[in-house]
Design a protein around this motif. Structure first.
Motif, PDB file in Angstrom:
ATOM      1  N   LEU A 200       0.922  -1.086   0.066  1.00 54.50           N
ATOM      2  CA  LEU A 200      -0.136   0.050   0.112  1.00 54.50           C
ATOM      3  C   LEU A 200       0.895   1.192   0.015  1.00 54.50           C
ATOM      4  O   LEU A 200       1.770   1.299   0.799  1.00 54.50           O
ATOM      5  N   ARG A 201       0.467   2.219  -1.064  1.00 55.01           N
ATOM      6  CA  ARG A 201       1.404   3.279  -1.211  1.00 55.01           C
ATOM      7  C   ARG A 201       0.720   4.529  -0.354  1.00 55.01           C
ATOM      8  O   ARG A 201       1.584   5.351   0.056  1.00 55.01           O
ATOM      9  N   GLU A 202      -0.428   4.739   0.007  1.00 56.14           N
ATOM     10  CA  GLU A 202      -0.957   5.826   0.464  1.00 56.14           C
ATOM     11  C   GLU A 202      -1.831   5.282   1.891  1.00 56.14           C
ATOM     12  O   GLU A 202      -2.314   6.391   2.527  1.00 56.14           O
ATOM     13  N   VAL A 203      -1.860   4.119   2.176  1.00 53.50           N
ATOM     14  CA  VAL A 203      -2.347   3.828   3.487  1.00 53.50           C
ATOM     15  C   VAL A 203      -1.686   2.964   4.508  1.00 53.50           C
ATOM     16  O   VAL A 203      -0.831   2.014   3.888  1.00 53.50           O
ATOM     17  N   GLU A 204      -1.517   3.435   5.711  1.00 52.63           N
ATOM     18  CA  GLU A 204      -0.979   2.515   6.603  1.00 52.63           C
ATOM     19  C   GLU A 204      -1.964   1.808   7.525  1.00 52.63           C
ATOM     20  O   GLU A 204      -2.879   2.305   8.237  1.00 52.63           O
ATOM     21  N   VAL A 205      -2.028   0.589   7.532  1.00 54.33           N
ATOM     22  CA  VAL A 205      -2.759  -0.223   8.269  1.00 54.33           C
ATOM     23  C   VAL A 205      -2.465  -0.340   9.641  1.00 54.33           C
ATOM     24  O   VAL A 205      -1.376  -0.863   9.813  1.00 54.33           O
ATOM     25  N   THR A 206      -3.569   0.128  10.451  1.00 59.71           N
ATOM     26  CA  THR A 206      -3.074   0.001  11.773  1.00 59.71           C
ATOM     27  C   THR A 206      -3.438  -1.231  12.618  1.00 59.71           C
ATOM     28  O   THR A 206      -4.148  -2.093  11.849  1.00 59.71           O
ATOM     29  N   THR A 207      -3.336  -1.386  13.691  1.00 58.53           N
ATOM     30  CA  THR A 207      -3.565  -2.541  14.584  1.00 58.53           C
ATOM     31  C   THR A 207      -5.326  -2.461  15.178  1.00 58.53           C
ATOM     32  O   THR A 207      -5.596  -3.555  15.555  1.00 58.53           O
ATOM     33  N   ALA A 208      -5.777  -1.524  14.797  1.00 55.83           N
ATOM     34  CA  ALA A 208      -7.153  -1.367  15.169  1.00 55.83           C
ATOM     35  C   ALA A 208      -8.053  -2.503  14.582  1.00 55.83           C
ATOM     36  O   ALA A 208      -8.100  -2.573  13.480  1.00 55.83           O
ATOM     37  N   MET A 209      -8.960  -2.968  15.444  1.00 53.94           N
ATOM     38  CA  MET A 209      -9.774  -3.860  15.007  1.00 53.94           C
ATOM     39  C   MET A 209     -11.187  -3.793  15.729  1.00 53.94           C
ATOM     40  O   MET A 209     -11.301  -3.156  16.683  1.00 53.94           O
ATOM     41  N   PRO A 210     -12.248  -4.546  15.031  1.00 56.16           N
ATOM     42  CA  PRO A 210     -13.477  -4.439  15.828  1.00 56.16           C
ATOM     43  C   PRO A 210     -13.281  -5.163  17.028  1.00 56.16           C
ATOM     44  O   PRO A 210     -12.298  -6.033  17.014  1.00 56.16           O
ATOM     45  N   LYS A 211     -14.321  -5.142  17.907  1.00 56.25           N
ATOM     46  CA  LYS A 211     -14.322  -5.879  19.171  1.00 56.25           C
ATOM     47  C   LYS A 211     -14.369  -7.312  18.777  1.00 56.25           C
ATOM     48  O   LYS A 211     -15.238  -7.600  17.954  1.00 56.25           O
ATOM     49  N   LEU A 212     -13.741  -8.349  19.402  1.00 53.23           N
ATOM     50  CA  LEU A 212     -13.841  -9.683  19.119  1.00 53.23           C
ATOM     51  C   LEU A 212     -15.078 -10.223  19.320  1.00 53.23           C
ATOM     52  O   LEU A 212     -15.806 -11.075  18.759  1.00 53.23           O
TER      53      LEU A 212
END
Length: 216
Positions: A200-212
């Protein structure tokens, strides 16, 4: 959600940090990315997406030097969105394969999460009811007979019972919540794939996730 990269103090554009659910919704809902689901027997079950070679070929075909996404031109889809779609399309069979890939994409396109039946509590209700001029009543069935002494005489009377059930059935709720957990596992896999792939060139995927397990 239009993807616009912020500018740092040096005037250079930085990647926009988004959680994986937000990334999926941007790719499928905003950029209208489409899943390509060819039958490929040479894909490892543990691989991420179609593999970096496949994604590189796709980006070459798109023309990756186009710095787009802020304003869609015709049918142009942002290259990062194509990478996201390619990753989702490679969902391994252990997580549901093509079926789960389609589910993840369609949920993202609609901007919703799986229905895990929030606030639902099973209730014990009659299996059948009937209505008359006196209102609605539970249907009963004869389950046996008894001899009773009334007014000095023995009489045979019917023993009635009302069949009941649980609505919604606890298994329905459990199934819906297993489906939510499966979706969560699929998103976790997609997130790892996008991070490991580094495409991905313009996006950094964070560790944020929906609640399990949001029901807990």
């Amino acid at each position: 959600m239009t993807l616009q990269r912020p500018i740092n103090s040096r005037g250079a554009r930085t990647k926009r940090a988004l959680g994986v659910q937000a990334v999926l919704e941007w790719a499928f809902r905003v950029e209208k990315a489409q899943l390509e689901l060819p039958v490929r027997k040479d894909v490892s079950d543990e691989g991420f997406g179609f593999g970096l070679e496949y994604v590189l070929l796709q980006r070459a075909a798109l023309g990756c030097k186009v710095d787009g996404g802020q304003h869609k031109i015709g049918s142009y889809t942002h290259a990062d969105a194509e990478v996201v779609a390619a990753t989702v399309a490679g969902m391994p069979e252990r997580l549901g394969g093509i079926r789960m890939a389609i589910s993840v994409a369609e949920l993202a396109r609609a901007g919703i999460t799986p229905d895990w039946m929030p606030s639902v509590v099973p209730r014990c209700v009659p299996m059948e009811t009937k209505s008359n001029q006196h209102g609605e009543r539970a249907t009963t069935i004869v389950v046996g007979t008894e001899r009773v002494l009334t007014r000095g005489k023995w009489r045979t009377v019917k023993v009635l019972a009302c069949p009941v059930t649980w609505r919604p059935h606890p298994e329905q709720i459990a199934s819906a919540r297993r489906g939510y957990e499966d979706w969560w596992e699929a998103l976790d896999w997609v997130r790892d794939g996008l991070v490991v792939g580094g495409m991905l060139r313009e996006v950094e995927v964070t560790t944020a996730m929906p609640k399990l397990r949001p029901w807990k």
